[in-house]
Design a protein around this motif. Structure first.
Motif, short mmCIF file in Angstrom:
data_model
loop_
_atom_site.label_atom_id
_atom_site.label_comp_id
_atom_site.label_asym_id
_atom_site.label_seq_id
_atom_site.Cartn_x
_atom_site.Cartn_y
_atom_site.Cartn_z
N PRO A 10 69.14 75.35 13.79
CA PRO A 10 68.06 75.87 12.71
C PRO A 10 66.94 76.17 13.34
O PRO A 10 65.74 76.84 12.57
N LEU A 11 66.06 76.54 14.78
CA LEU A 11 64.97 77.21 14.74
C LEU A 11 65.22 77.91 14.15
O LEU A 11 63.97 78.89 14.04
N SER A 12 65.98 79.18 14.41
CA SER A 12 66.90 80.31 14.30
C SER A 12 65.73 80.52 12.45
O SER A 12 65.24 81.63 11.99
N GLY A 13 66.00 80.01 11.50
CA GLY A 13 65.62 79.96 10.28
C GLY A 13 64.10 79.92 10.49
O GLY A 13 63.84 80.52 9.91
N GLN A 14 63.51 78.61 10.96
CA GLN A 14 62.51 78.89 10.68
C GLN A 14 61.30 79.81 11.27
O GLN A 14 60.67 80.01 10.73
N LEU A 15 61.70 80.42 12.18
CA LEU A 15 60.94 81.35 12.96
C LEU A 15 61.27 82.80 12.12
O LEU A 15 59.85 83.31 12.42
N ALA A 40 54.63 80.38 17.58
CA ALA A 40 54.66 79.78 19.33
C ALA A 40 54.73 77.94 19.20
O ALA A 40 55.57 76.83 19.44
N ARG A 41 54.05 77.52 18.00
CA ARG A 41 53.82 75.91 17.56
C ARG A 41 54.75 75.91 16.74
O ARG A 41 55.71 74.65 16.50
N THR A 42 55.66 76.54 16.06
CA THR A 42 56.93 76.85 15.68
C THR A 42 58.56 76.03 16.63
O THR A 42 58.73 74.88 16.34
N VAL A 43 57.70 76.61 17.66
CA VAL A 43 59.02 76.07 18.10
C VAL A 43 58.82 74.42 19.22
O VAL A 43 59.26 74.27 19.17
N TYR A 44 56.87 74.88 19.51
CA TYR A 44 56.86 73.29 19.47
C TYR A 44 57.06 72.79 19.23
O TYR A 44 57.82 71.48 19.16
N ASP A 45 56.60 72.50 17.76
CA ASP A 45 57.18 71.79 16.34
C ASP A 45 58.43 71.38 16.84
O ASP A 45 59.20 69.94 16.66
N PHE A 46 59.50 72.26 16.99
CA PHE A 46 61.17 71.42 16.57
C PHE A 46 61.86 71.46 18.07
O PHE A 46 61.86 70.68 18.21
N LEU A 47 60.94 71.28 18.44
CA LEU A 47 60.96 70.88 20.86
C LEU A 47 61.19 69.49 20.58
O LEU A 47 61.84 68.60 21.03
N GLY A 57 60.86 69.45 12.59
CA GLY A 57 60.15 70.28 12.81
C GLY A 57 60.02 71.67 11.97
O GLY A 57 60.44 71.72 11.10
N ALA A 58 58.99 71.82 11.69
CA ALA A 58 58.45 72.61 10.35
C ALA A 58 57.18 73.77 11.08
O ALA A 58 56.62 73.28 11.62
N VAL A 59 57.18 74.77 9.90
CA VAL A 59 56.38 76.09 10.09
C VAL A 59 54.96 75.30 9.93
O VAL A 59 54.72 74.33 9.14
#
Length: 441
Positions: free
Chosen positions: A174-179, A424-431, A437-439
């Motif tokens: 799902p992180l792929s879609g957010q990025l 960078a923040r998108t990845v952090y929020d997901f982790l 986790g959201a953009v």
């Protein structure tokens, strides 16, 4: 290693290999890590997903029936690598005792996901059996003239490495879609991001959006310069307390601290290496390029790891080279390939790996990844800035969720900086909150 400190044991290879002319791959390119004059327009790829090369729809089983094979792989063994290109039928041995360069093996056999064959270079034979599936075990027998053979075994590395646990890895998709949403919103900046789990929490899965994007490398190329230096330290060929004479002719502007000192003076390799990363020092970069023997050894390192989008072709702030079209390039996938190999101890010893990551933790240019994260989040990173490129790459060192990341952009630097921060923040929020986790807007 420092000459007076305890050395890390390293298996010394006994094969005698003729040192051939080091071959480079890709078009001539170069690097300019400072915020200097604009150079040529960055080359980019069409938008799309990189990384594992597959799109992942909700509800689909992400587990392949068998691990995917790669066209290129390299065998990591103590003190060196053996690279295989199964499509081009070429191999390369590069270790503490020498470098064969790229060698054609028209009789290479590729079957059942394994490349095998034998080549003879400089009187030494290299008999190999290298799987084209990452994390497998490969075997290389080096047979020098008039000496007993040496058998080398090690882990096979591909880009990307397959996950150790596909089920856990699916939780990272799902992180792929957010990025992808962040990348789509960056109208002025072609952007790419590659993310690899290093902790096992997500099964060592790698995902990417535009992972093959190929902008100018800017100062990110300094990571390969450092790895080539530390590789020689691991081989016992140089020591970090060795000194290098730096002259006034070596001084350039842009980022860094050495330009403000008085020359000539002797500077240790340790300080050059530290400043190269900590201050993104352009003087240190150019001095180390000369010390290592020019562009060819760094490009040989890149080629030996089959990183086809990356090249070093000019020195820092060499505007004449830039005007000739000589430029340094890289991609998110290649950066994470390097960072993953360093982290896993596949290209450097643990001591050199820790030193490199320590330098990256000291980074003083902190307007991108660190600025996007809450205060105190541990990161080790390296920036890259040009008028038409903005990057930040490195490691999130959150205990239990260690992750390698590469955020690269082309286009105007100011908007590129903001795109990097959003990724960078998108990845952090997901982790920290993989469900919600959201953009960040």
């Amino acid at each position: 290693m420092l000459r007076n400190s305890a050395r890390v044991p390293l298996k010394v290879l006994s094969a005698a290999v003729a040192l051939a002319v080091l071959a480079t791959t890709g078009p001539a390119t170069a690097d300019d890590p400072g915020r200097g004059p604009a150079a040529d327009q960055a080359q980019t790829t069409e938008p799309g997903y990189g990384g594992d090369g597959r799109s992942h729809e909700p509800g689909l089983d992400p587990t392949p029936e068998r691990p995917p094979t790669s066209e290129v792989s390299w065998l990591s063994f103590p003190g060196g690598v053996f690279a295989v290109d199964s499509l081009g039928h070429t191999v390369r041995y590069r270790a503490c005792d020498g470098d064969t360069g790229r060698v054609a093996d028209p009789n290479m056999r590729v079957a059942a996901g394994v490349a095998s064959g034998v080549v003879v270079v400089g009187g030494a034979a290299y008999r190999y059996r290298v799987p084209l599936i990452g994390r497998s075990e490969g075997r290389l027998e080096v047979i020098p003239q008039h000496r007993p053979p040496t058998t080398l075994t090690g882990v096979v590395v591909t880009s990307p490495q397959p996950p150790t646990d596909p089920v856990a890895g699916a939780r990272l998709f799902p992180l792929s879609g957010q990025l992808a949403r962040v990348v789509a919103d960056a109208n002025l900046n072609p952007a790419g991001a590659t993310v690899r789990d290093l902790s096992g929490r997500y099964g060592d899965q790698q995902i990417a959006v535009n992972g093959s994007l190929r902008p100018k490398a800017a100062s990110v190329i300094k990571l390969w310069i450092l790895v080539e230096l530390l590789r020689r330290v691991d081989c016992g060929q140089v020591f970090l307390d060795d000194g290098v004479l730096v002259t006034p002719e070596d001084v350039v502007g842009g980022t860094g601290q050495l330009q403000f000192e008085t020359f000539p003076q002797v500077v240790t390799l340790h300080r050059l290496a530290q400043y190269l990363i900590k201050y993104s020092d352009n003087v240190a970069a150019n001095v180390l390029i000369s010390y290592l023997g020019g562009f060819a050894p760094v490009n040989a390192l890149i080629d030996s790891m089959n990183q086809r989008s990356t090249i070093l072709a000019r020195r820092m702030l060499d505007s004449a080279a830039a005007q000739r079209g000589e430029e340094n390039y890289t991609s998110p996938d290649d950066v994470v390939s390097l960072l993953g190999a360093v982290w896993d101890g596949e290209i450097l010893t643990p001591a050199s790996r820790d030193l490199m990551i320590g330098f990256m933790r000291e980074q003083t240019l902190n307007t991108k990844i660190p600025a996007a994260l809450p205060p105190g989040v541990p990161v080790a990173h390296k920036t890259g800035d040009l008028p038409d490129a903005s990057h930040d790459v490195g490691y999130y060192l959150i205990p239990g969720t260690e992750t390698a990341v590469a955020f690269l952009t082309a286009g105007p630097m100011a908007t590129g900086d903001e795109t990097v921060r959003r990724m960078a923040r998108t990845v952090y929020d997901f982790l920290v909150d993989p469900v919600d986790g959201a953009v960040e807007e």
